[in-house]
Motif scaffolding. Structure first.
Motif, mmCIF file in Angstrom:
data_model
loop_
_atom_site.group_PDB
_atom_site.id
_atom_site.type_symbol
_atom_site.label_atom_id
_atom_site.label_comp_id
_atom_site.label_asym_id
_atom_site.label_seq_id
_atom_site.Cartn_x
_atom_site.Cartn_y
_atom_site.Cartn_z
ATOM 1 N N TYR A 224 13.422 26.935 -76.436
ATOM 2 C CA TYR A 224 14.241 25.554 -75.648
ATOM 3 C C TYR A 224 15.175 26.060 -75.747
ATOM 4 N N SER A 226 13.411 29.354 -73.276
ATOM 5 C CA SER A 226 12.579 30.165 -73.152
ATOM 6 C C SER A 226 13.281 31.505 -73.599
ATOM 7 N N ILE A 231 12.668 26.026 -69.133
ATOM 8 C CA ILE A 231 12.986 24.761 -69.075
ATOM 9 C C ILE A 231 11.501 24.112 -69.186
ATOM 10 N N PRO A 263 16.413 18.093 -79.167
ATOM 11 C CA PRO A 263 15.139 18.412 -79.248
ATOM 12 C C PRO A 263 14.116 17.386 -80.133
#
Length: 968
Positions: A224, A226, A231, A263
């Protein structure tokens, strides 16, 4: 007219002023003779002949170069470095050009006050770096949105592998053995995690992230944003894993988290990544500090080190390493991981970067990176080159045919630019804080060809006018970050400089005094060796740059590798492991795969003498080996009868032995060659731990002794500084039969034929940016110097042992009463007589201006002392004086002159707070803080009193305390 001739002898004397060998080795000729007189030896060579077993001695100097002067060595290396072509890098994949603030570059990275300090096992004299590491943890906690952070790991790939191990430990899905990796995770991370999973016996599936819901897993790894820059909202994916009682680790880009929802807020259980782009140069792969955060409920499973807030005896806040202190040595094969080197110096740099820029400055940097990416995306799209993803932070990926890709790459190389090109019919561009308007214009020329007619300012205006956002609204960070005052106070260079200096002043490092840590080899890190680390030719190279652009690195690494092969007696070497722990791991993998290739995959028993280095059992369990301990006799030697019995009994399943030489007890065991023969007789391999190579180089070698594989602690024997607890490097040397099983890399092939081998570190050559230190160590000392270094390490240790033996028992010696390069003094009798503990004596040494030797390892209640070759007799005598004085202080407790709880040892260390308040102790202020005259001349003041370890563990606080706690 007459000319004055200079005789050869006079010229040689003049050239001697440039001789590096005499700069590196502490004792001069006069001091050496005085030491030998005390030791009772005629010469250094006679002493060495007494100590090193004759059957393992080398008969000639190693076949490396003659020593060079500092001027010559640096000049030659500059020529080598000039072969590197440092293109502007847009490769990304976790490595980005960055701007190291000069105040941090000069005053941290290039400052021996920061890079020569040791791991903060004695926290009272490490409060500066501990505060900086606490800032690092707070930075990571804020940005990732989780409760608890470690003080750094080795690199992002290693951190991901550790996250998988944590998931297996804490997941409630006990029936699953499957770990899921999203296919858009960085390829080098996938390789490292797969390698670790293979050794643990875990099953792995690599698939699109959305497929995770189709698998019953104990854990999953998502990226995150990638690897291609996308996104996505990963909340649903995380919820699906949680529904099956699995654990989710998210690999995150630290700069993107300034703008993106954390996250932790999305539901992640652990967040890992690299803090490299916070002001740490790429260095062809490292060293870089990886971050690792998790929930508070998993704190007992967190790998690495945690800095916690405790209190001292005055109830003032004081910092220390919490829980994980020397975990590998205490828990051994039950340790959470085998990592005992963090990346402290680099974590400190990243923390200072965050402190210097603050939340507002970081947001400006992140928004600028993102804005340039928007401009690049809009411009290419208007010309028909559409980016693969609509949502991104700094990376654009384009699907293109091979002919178009070939043309773009050709234009990029012509403009001295590197793009990511490892995926067929695809290329990616990752921008960074060094990107400029001119750089974006050049990228348009590269991607679209000339004549595109695009203007950066016009595109920027269009983006502002349309309110375009490539970050989804639901993923834009809403919470405040870095609100603690430390991140909002030091934004001018003046303030920053003073803050760095204030912390530095709290720490004792090699620029203050000898650090006599046994097994840790705190030797001179010569300034000349450190200089090239900051050269742009080395510092600014991306690890995945085309190999033809890194010819300088290749030459340096190849030459250093050739020298290390010669010095170890092996046939091949891998530079990939970026710590001693990684080296142990990689070496054991090579042994495992060797047995597997011969149909002997059942060989899984690892013999480890009770005297071995503490990380050995932890490393063995990481490759699925079962540890069987071999006894030692009363002299500290391996019990040969026990070894033969166990090797014979376990012959069918014997994989290897892990042994340290000279032993961790500080003795050259005379049976070492026989030990190798016994293990080989029963089908095993010999892993010789390289921790004590400083007592081997030039005199013997692991390969000559009969070992099959060793790791080398370059931060010990080969002079890479410890940096307050990292960086390190742990390359492994192997005999030819193990060479096919050395690690490789998915993006940079290291050795033909090894392509199927997984990686153990994220970069192909580990922390390549610091290899120039060991390269120059060998070049400056040459064949004679590296051998003399070993001889003087042994001489200094025997001098210390001889002088201290008059006051303390020496626990282990060889048959002739000599020690190797370190000695162990037994403090247990003093404790029994007086109640004074080894901890009391360690803390009391701070009052004398010294860091304590290694305490209670490998034997509880002892000091293991290693002076190294770099310390002069003057400094050795100063240390001896301190130890003798402390022994006299213990006698005063034994006699009752001082009580058990009112004496300078029990109350050590003493601070300015002690002597500026009311004094009510049974000894004088002078006895407390100036115990010998030398201390009064150059006093180092600990800034806190003795720290309460128990309180710190019971009240675990691992984030920055309120500023109110510092008011007094």
């Amino acid at each position: 007219m007459t000319t004055q001739s200079t005789s050869p002898a006079t010229l040689a004397d003049l050239e001697q002023t440039q001789d590096f060998i005499r700069r590196h080795i502490g004792p001069n000729a006069e001091q050496t003779q005085a030491m030998l007189a005390d030791i009772g030896a005629e010469s250094v060579d006679d002493l060495i002949n007494e100590i090193v077993p004759n059957d393992i001695r080398l008969t000639q100097l190693p076949n490396i170069e003659e020593s060079k002067t500092e001027v010559k060595a640096l000049s030659d290396l500059k020529v080598v470095a000039s072969q590197n072509q440092v293109n502007t890098s847009y490769i990304g994949l976790g490595y980005y050009p960055t701007l190291t603030p000069n105040v941090i570059l000069r005053n941290v990275l290039e400052n021996p006050g920061w890079y020569t300090a040791y791991t903060p096992y004695q926290p009272e004299i490490a409060q500066g770096r501990l505060e900086s590491l606490l800032n690092y943890q707070q930075m990571c906690i804020d940005l990732t949105g989780l409760d608890l952070a470690s003080a750094s790991l080795l690199d992002e790939g290693t951190a991901a592998a550790e996250a998988m191990a944590l998931a297996k430990r804490v997941s409630k899905n006990k029936k699953s053995n499957l770990f899921f990796i999203a296919e858009d995770v960085f390829p080098q991370t996938i390789s490292v995690v797969k390698q670790r999973a293979d050794m643990f016996g875990f099953d792995v599936v690599i698939a699109p992230a959305a497929d995770v819901e189709n698998h019953d897993v104990f854990g999953a790894l998502l990226q995150y944003p990638s690897a291609t820059g996308e996104i996505t909202d990963i909340r649903e994916l995380i919820a699906n894993v949680h529904a099956k009682k699995g654990i989710v680790a998210v690999a995150a880009d630290i700069m993107s988290l300034v703008l993106l929802k954390s996250p932790g807020e999305l539901g992640a259980d652990a967040v890992i990544g690299s803090s490299q782009r916070f002001g740490v140069p790429m260095g062809y792969g490292g060293p870089h500090a990886a971050f690792f955060t998790t929930s508070d409920k998993y704190k007992r499973s967190l790998p690495g080190r945690i800095i916690g807030v405790s209190k001292d005896t005055r109830d003032n806040p004081a910092l220390r390493m919490a829980m994980q202190t020397r975990e590998q040595h205490i828990r051994r094969e039950k340790a959470n991981s085998n990592i005992c080197t963090a990346q402290v110096l680099l974590a400190n740099m990243a923390a200072f970067y965050a402190v210097y820029h603050g939340p507002k400055g970081l947001k400006v940097i992140a928004e600028r990176i993102h804005r340039f990416t928007d401009i690049l995306c809009l411009g290419t799209a208007t010309k028909g080159l559409q980016a693969l993803h609509a949502n991104y932070f700094d990376t654009l990926t384009f699907n293109i045919d091979s002919e178009q890709k070939q043309a773009i790459v050709a234009r990029a190389l012509a403009a001295n630019v590197n793009l990511r090109t490892d995926v067929e019919n695809q290329l990616s561009v990752s921008l960074d804080e060094t990107t400029t308007r001119e750089a974006v214009s050049t990228l348009f020329d590269i991607l679209l060809g000339e004549g595109h007619g695009l203007d950066v300012a016009d595109l920027d205006a269009k983006i502002i006018a349309c309110g375009h956002s490539s970050i989804p609204a639901e993923l834009i960070r809403q919470d405040e970050i870095l609100t603690h005052p430390v991140f909002n106070s030091y934004h001018s260079e003046t303030e920053m400089l003073r803050y760095i200096k204030k912390l530095e002043n709290k720490d004792l490092a090699l620029n203050h005094s000898m650090i006599s840590l046994g097994s840790c080899t705190m030797k001179l890190n010569a300034t000349a060796q450190m200089i090239p680390v900051s050269w742009p030719e080395f510092a600014n190279m991306h690890p995945f740059a085309p190999i033809d652009q890194a010819q300088g690195y290749k030459q340096m690494i190849d030459e250093l590798g050739k020298w290390l092969v010669e010095l170890t007696g092996y046939d091949d070497i891998s530079m990939q492991p970026n710590s001693g722990a990684q080296g142990e791991y990689a070496g054991l993998i090579a042994i495992h795969k060797y047995h597997e290739s011969r149909g002997d995959s059942h060989r899984n028993i690892c013999l480890i003498p009770s005297s071995a280095h503490g990380t050995n059992p932890a490393s063995a369990q990481m490759v699925g080996m079962k540890v069987v301990v071999v006894d030692c006799d009363k002299q500290g030697n391996v019990d040969m009868d026990d070894l033969r019995a166990k090797a014979s009994e376990l012959a069918d399943n014997l994989s290897c032995i892990m042994i340290t030489y000279p032993s961790t007890h500080g003795v050259y065991e005379t049976t070492i060659a026989e030990i190798c023969d016994v293990v080989h007789q029963y089908g095993g391999q010999v892993y010789l731990d390289g921790a004590n190579m400083n007592a081997q180089v030039g005199l013997t070698s692991p390969g000559h002794i009969g070992a099959d594989v060793s790791h080398l602690n370059l931060h010990k024997t080969f002079a890479i500084p410890h940096g307050g607890g990292g960086p390190g490097m742990g390359p492994i040397g192997v005999k030819a039969h193990l060479s096919p099983f050395l690690p490789d890399h998915p993006l940079v092939n290291i050795t033909e034929g090894n392509e199927a081998n997984g990686a153990v570190s994220a970069a192909p050559f580990g922390s390549a940016g610091i290899l120039c230190i060991s390269y120059l160590y060998c070049a400056l000392l040459g064949k004679q110097g590296v051998t003399d270094a070993t001889k003087y390490a042994i001489t200094n240790a025997n001098y210390l042992a001889k002088k201290l033996s008059q006051h303390y028992p020496i626990l282990y010696t060889g048959d002739n009463g000599r020690v190797a390069h370190e000695c162990i003094i037994d403090l247990r009798p003093l404790k029994a007589e007086s109640g004074i503990t080894e901890v009391d004596m360690a803390k009391r040494l701070m009052d004398y201006g010294f860091h304590a030797p290694t305490m209670s390892f490998p034997v509880a209640g002892t000091f293991m002392i290693e002076p190294t070759e770099s310390e002069s007799k003057v400094e050795l005598d100063r240390f001896i004086e301190a130890m003798v004085s402390i022994r006299e202080e213990v006698r005063k407790v034994e006699s009752g002159e001082w009580s058990a709880d009112n004496n300078p040892l029990h109350n050590a260390p003493h601070t300015l707070a002690d002597i500026t308040g009311e004094w009510d102790r049974a000894y004088s202020i002078a006895e407390a803080v100036f115990p010998v005259p030398a201390v009064a001349q150059d006093k180092f003041w600990p800034t806190v009193n003795r720290i309460d370890d128990v309180y710190g563990d019971r009240n675990l606080i691992c984030s920055c305390p309120s500023v109110d706690t510092y008011k007094d």
